[in-house]
Design an enzyme around this catalytic site. Structure first.
Site, short mmCIF file in Angstrom:
data_model
loop_
_atom_site.label_atom_id
_atom_site.label_comp_id
_atom_site.label_asym_id
_atom_site.label_seq_id
_atom_site.Cartn_x
_atom_site.Cartn_y
_atom_site.Cartn_z
CG ASP A 144 8.14 -40.51 -29.38
OD1 ASP A 144 8.48 -41.82 -29.61
OD2 ASP A 144 9.47 -39.51 -29.27
CG HIS A 217 8.45 -50.35 -29.23
ND1 HIS A 217 9.89 -49.93 -28.81
CD2 HIS A 217 8.52 -48.80 -28.60
CE1 HIS A 217 10.43 -48.76 -28.98
NE2 HIS A 217 9.85 -48.42 -28.53
#
Length: 302
Positions: A144, A217
């Site tokens: 992330d 994404h």
């Protein structure tokens, strides 16, 4: 040089606390005093634990901020609105408290003192504790924050309103809670997971644009306008339990609300009807709010 609040610049902190609250009517004087007390508590703990990277941001929703009559500061702030026919719900509150550091015990101690300072002037509506997992990965198994700007100068350029502006040192904030369905995610297999994200899982390598799906994404949030990337500063952390609910507390800071909102409009199908594939296979947004975090100087003198 105006000083930003201290939870914005430091990266790679190990733990965080995210609190949202509503302010009771007629409590403006108490809120101002509480902010000064919170900054004093932060300074005290930073002095005691100088290596912990302890940081605090206190930010305000548009309704309360506008009552303070700082008309030239935080001019872009507005209430969050629901997006994607309800895929992104609006749960706007009056105040957000974001604490992060290398130590969860220290975060907890500061949160206790901050909430004690606010006392009965607010009603806490949500409190979530996040933690950084192995290799900076989320509960979905992917790294992330790879797209984050690196280095304090770059973070400041993206995340903080520049000197020379009336609100220099301030920042716009998005806070969203995403609940993950890991059983569904694991069921689609790694190749489809990678296609959804637009990045390899193990090696964390970004797929090229000619391979990457437009509704992946990265395809939804890696945006440019006039050749310039719409960057934001992420300070997100995974949350939850192994046996129960888990997901991502997504928090981003930016010198302009435009960059944050552009990514959201793209993710939730407001720009071209395409929604982020992660929303179909992994994540459900369960909250959403915009806040304005004034500079440290302004927070101490609302």
């Amino acid at each position: 040089m105006a000083r930003p609040q201290t939870a914005i610049i430091p990266d790679h902190c190990k733990a965080g606390i995210f609190i949202e609250a509503d302010i009771h009517a007629g409590q403006t004087a108490q809120i101002k005093a509480a902010c000064r007390s919170a900054l004093a508590a932060l300074s005290d703990l930073q002095t005691q634990f100088p290596d912990a990277s302890l940081g605090l941001s206190i930010a305000f929703g548009s309704s309360f901020w506008q009552t303070l009559n700082h008309a030239q500061e935080g001019r872009e702030i507005k209430p969050f609105r629901a997006l994607g026919n309800g895929l992104a719900p609006a749960t706007q509150h009056d105040v957000m408290i974001h604490i992060q550091s290398m130590r969860q015990d220290l975060n907890f101690a500061l949160a206790e003192r901050v909430l004690a300072a606010f006392g009965g002037s607010i009603s806490v509506q949500s409190e979530t504790h996040g933690l950084r997992l192995l290799e900076n990965r989320g509960t979905d198994g992917f790294v992330d924050g790879t797209e984050n700007p690196q280095g304090d100068d770059n973070v400041r350029q993206v995340g903080i309103i520049a000197d020379g502006q009336p609100d220099a040192g301030g920042s716009y904030v998005l806070l969203q809670k995403y609940r993950h369905n890991l059983k569904k995610w694991q069921g689609i297999g790694i190749p489809d997971q990678e296609a959804d994200v637009g990045r390899s899982k193990a090696a964390n390598e970004e797929f090229s644009r000619d391979v990457r799906l437009t509704d992946s994404h990265l395809g939804r949030v890696n945006l440019k306008e006039n050749g310039v990337g719409l960057k934001i500063v992420r300070r997100s952390l995974p949350y939850g339990t192994v046996s129960g609910e888990n997901g991502l507390m997504f928090i981003s800071y930016c010198h302009t609300l435009h960059n944050i909102e552009a990514q959201l409009l793209s993710m939730f199908g407001e720009t071209d009807g395409q929604t982020d594939r992660l929303l179909a296979h992994l994540s459900t947004a369960v909250s959403g709010a915009y806040y304005y975090a004034p500079s440290a100087e302004r927070l101490g003198d609302l």
